[in-house]
Enzyme design. Structure first.
Site, PDB file in Angstrom:
ATOM      1  N   CYS A 113       0.808  -1.228   0.000  1.00 45.79           N
ATOM      2  CA  CYS A 113       0.000   0.000   0.000  1.00 45.79           C
ATOM      3  C   CYS A 113       0.839   1.276   0.000  1.00 45.79           C
ATOM      4  O   CYS A 113       0.331   2.351  -0.300  1.00 45.79           O
ATOM      5  CB  CYS A 113      -0.968  -0.003   1.187  1.00 45.79           C
ATOM      6  SG  CYS A 113      -2.179  -1.318   1.079  1.00 45.79           S
ATOM      7  N   HIS A 252      -3.081   7.396   2.208  1.00 49.85           N
ATOM      8  CA  HIS A 252      -3.588   6.107   1.738  1.00 49.85           C
ATOM      9  C   HIS A 252      -4.987   5.888   2.313  1.00 49.85           C
ATOM     10  O   HIS A 252      -5.212   6.037   3.510  1.00 49.85           O
ATOM     11  CB  HIS A 252      -2.621   5.004   2.180  1.00 49.85           C
ATOM     12  CG  HIS A 252      -3.149   3.625   1.974  1.00 49.85           C
ATOM     13  ND1 HIS A 252      -3.794   3.241   0.812  1.00 49.85           N
ATOM     14  CD2 HIS A 252      -3.142   2.536   2.790  1.00 49.85           C
ATOM     15  CE1 HIS A 252      -4.153   1.981   0.925  1.00 49.85           C
ATOM     16  NE2 HIS A 252      -3.784   1.532   2.108  1.00 49.85           N
ATOM     17  N   ASN A 282     -10.399   0.353   0.031  1.00 50.09           N
ATOM     18  CA  ASN A 282      -8.943   0.440   0.037  1.00 50.09           C
ATOM     19  C   ASN A 282      -8.418  -0.133  -1.284  1.00 50.09           C
ATOM     20  O   ASN A 282      -8.496  -1.335  -1.505  1.00 50.09           O
ATOM     21  CB  ASN A 282      -8.416  -0.366   1.239  1.00 50.09           C
ATOM     22  CG  ASN A 282      -6.905  -0.398   1.339  1.00 50.09           C
ATOM     23  OD1 ASN A 282      -6.205  -0.037   0.399  1.00 50.09           O
ATOM     24  ND2 ASN A 282      -6.411  -0.847   2.479  1.00 50.09           N
TER      25      ASN A 282
END
Lengths: 325, 91
Positions: A113, A252, A282
C-alpha cells in the site's frame, strides 16, 4: 538539475460496483460493521477477464490523453502493484505494450500500500539524476482477485482501481520537493499473501487459503497511525514547512479512522485530509493516485498548491512526499 | 444428544482452525474462550458468525461472540429454542 513535475494525472475504477448490502455471504447484522469500522460503503471490482495491467492501461490512457501526450515520447514506466498480473514478468511490461510506449523501459515496484509514495520518490530521483525526462508512474491493483470472499477481515474493505501520474523534467518548477520513506521488515508477516511465492511454493501449500491476502488488523491500525503521522511530521520538518502551508493531505485510503487519527496526532484539521474511501474502499497502492487525480479534477487542489501524500502498508513500509502541484 | 454436541464442537473447531491459521498447533476444547484465539477481534467474530451461519443456518448474535465466550456457550446457543426458530441444522 531538473525537477519531477506533475504534468498530468488520470485514474480508472472498473464499472462493477458492489455496495455493502450486496455482500450476501455475511450475516445481515454484520454488514453495518463494514462502514462503522472503516468508512467503506462501496467498492469497484474488476471483471473476470480484467487484470491489473488492464486497469493500469485505462488510467494511463486517461492521464496521457488529458494533455495529448504521445506514449511514444515516454522514456520510462514504473508500475506499482502488489496484485500483479503474474509472478513474472513485470506487469509494467504489458502496460508498455498496450500503450505502444516503444521507447520506454518498464518495471514494477511492490511496496504494497505504500507503493504510491515509493513510486513518486523513485520517479523524482530518476528525473533528478537525468536518467529520464518523461516518466509515467502508474499504481494499479486488483485485490478482488487475491482476497478470500468469505474473509470478513479483508474482503469488504478493499476495491480495485488504478491511478497514473505523468512526470516531466522541468528546470524552473518545483514538482516533487521531498520524500520520506521507511521500512520495518520485522513486520513482514503482518500483511501478506503467504502462499505461491518461493517461501511457500504451490506444491507445498496444504491450506488452499494460503494464496489469499491476509492481515493482522489490530497491528496494522496502530502501525499505520503512528508511522503515517511520523512520516508526515518528518517530511514537513525536513522541508522546513508548516502544515498550514499545505493545501491538502492525501493519505492512503485504508480506513477513515486511520486518517482521522493521523490528523489528530498531527493536530491538523481533518478537513485538510482528502477522503474518498467511502466510494472505493482500500485500493492499496492505487489509492493515493486515484485521490490525487480526483482532488485535481474536482478543484480541491490546483496548480501551485502544496500537497502531501502519505501511505503505509505491507512490509511493513511507509512513506510521504511533498509536492508542488 | 451427546453425539450431537461432539459433532457441533468438531465443526466449530474446524471453523476456528480455518479462520485462524496460526491456531493450527493450538489445543482447542469446549472450554476454550474466543479471546484465546490468536488475532481475535470484532472482524474475526464476524468470520466465525459467517461460518456458523453457513454450517448451522443460525445467525449467532455478535454480542454472544465475545472474548470471554467459550465454545460450550456457543453450542448451548445453537441448541437453544431461540436458535431453533432461526434454523434447524443444530437440532
Amino acid at each position: 538539475m531538473p525537477n519531477a513535475v506533475i504534468h498530468s494525472t488520470g485514474s480508472f475504477l472498473p464499472d462493477h460496483t458492489i455496495h455493502n448490502e450486496d455482500l450476501n455471504q455475511y450475516p445481515a447484522t454484520s454488514k453495518l460493521l463494514i462502514s462503522q469500522k472503516t468508512g467503506v460503503f462501496c467498492r469497484h471490482h474488476a471483471d473476470q477477464d480484467q487484470c491489473t495491467s488492464d486497469l493500469a492501461f485505462q488510467a494511463a490512457k486517461r492521464c496521457l490523453g488529458r494533455v495529448e501526450f504521445p506514449a511514444e515520447k515516454l522514456d520510462a514506466i514504473i508500475l506499482s502493484t502488489s496484485s500483479p498480473d503474474r509472478i513474472q514478468p513485470a506487469t509494467a511490461t504489458r502496460l508498455q505494450y498496450l500503450l505502444g510506449a516503444v521507447k520506454a523501459y518498464a518495471f514494477d515496484i511492490n511496496s504494497v500500500c505504500s507503493g504510491s509514495t515509493y513510486g513518486i520518490a523513485v520517479a523524482h530521483a530518476m528525473i533528478r539524476s537525468g536518467l529520464c525526462a518523461n516518466l509515467l508512474f502508474v499504481a494499479a491493483e486488483a485485490y478482488s482477485k487475491i482476497l478470500n470472499p468469505n474473509d470478513f477481515s479483508t474482503f469488504p474493505f478493499f476495491g480495485d482501481g488504478a491511478g497514473a501520474i505523468l512526470f516531466t523534467a522541468e528546470e524552473n518548477q518545483e514538482g516533487v520537493m521531498n520524500s520520506v520513506l521507511g521500512t520495518d521488515g520485522g513486520g513482514n508477516d503482518t500483511i501478506c499473501v503467504p502462499g505461491g511465492g518461493t517461501m511457500l511454493p504451490y506444491d507445498r501449500i496444504s491450506d488452499a487459503k494460503s494464496i489469499y491476502f491476509r492481515m493482522k488488523g489490530r497491528d496494522v491500525f496502530s502501525f499505520a497511525t503512528s508511522k503515517g503521522a511520523e512520516a508526515i511530521q518528518n517530511l514537513l520538518t525536513q522541508a522546513d514547512i508548516t502544515a498550514e502551508k499545505v493545501r491538502c493531505f492525501i493519505c492512503h485510503q485504508a480506513n477513515v479512522h486511520i486518517i482521522l487519527t493521523i490528523a489528530e496526532l498531527l493536530n491538523i484539521s481533518e478537513e485538510k485530509f482528502y477522503i474518498n474511501l467511502f466510494r472505493y474502499g482500500n485500493t492499496a497502492s492505487a489509492s493515493v493516485l486515484i485521490a490525487l487525480d480526483e482532488a485535481l479534477n474536482n478543484g480541491t487542489i490546483a496548480n501551485g498548491d502544496l500537497v502531501v501524500t502519505a501511505a503505509f502498508g505491507g512490509g511493513l513500509s511507509w512513506g510521504a512526499n511533498l509536492i508542488r502541484i | 444428544m451427546e453425539m450431537m454436541t461432539e459433532t457441533i464442537i468438531e465443526s466449530i473447531i474446524e471453523g476456528l482452525r480455518e479462520i485462524f491459521p496460526d491456531a493450527v498447533q493450538m489445543e482447542i476444547s469446549a472450554d476454550t474462550t474466543l479471546g484465546q484465539m490468536p488475532e481475535w477481534d470484532s472482524m474475526a467474530a464476524v468470520n466465525l458468525q459467517t461460518y456458523l451461519l453457513q454450517q448451522f443456518d443460525v445467525e449467532v448474535p455478535l454480542e454472544l461472540l465475545s472474548d470471554e465466550t467459550t465454545l460450550i456457550e456457543i453450542i448451548t446457543f445453537l441448541k437453544s429454542p431461540v436458535s431453533s426458530q432461526m434454523g434447524a441444522a443444530a437440532h
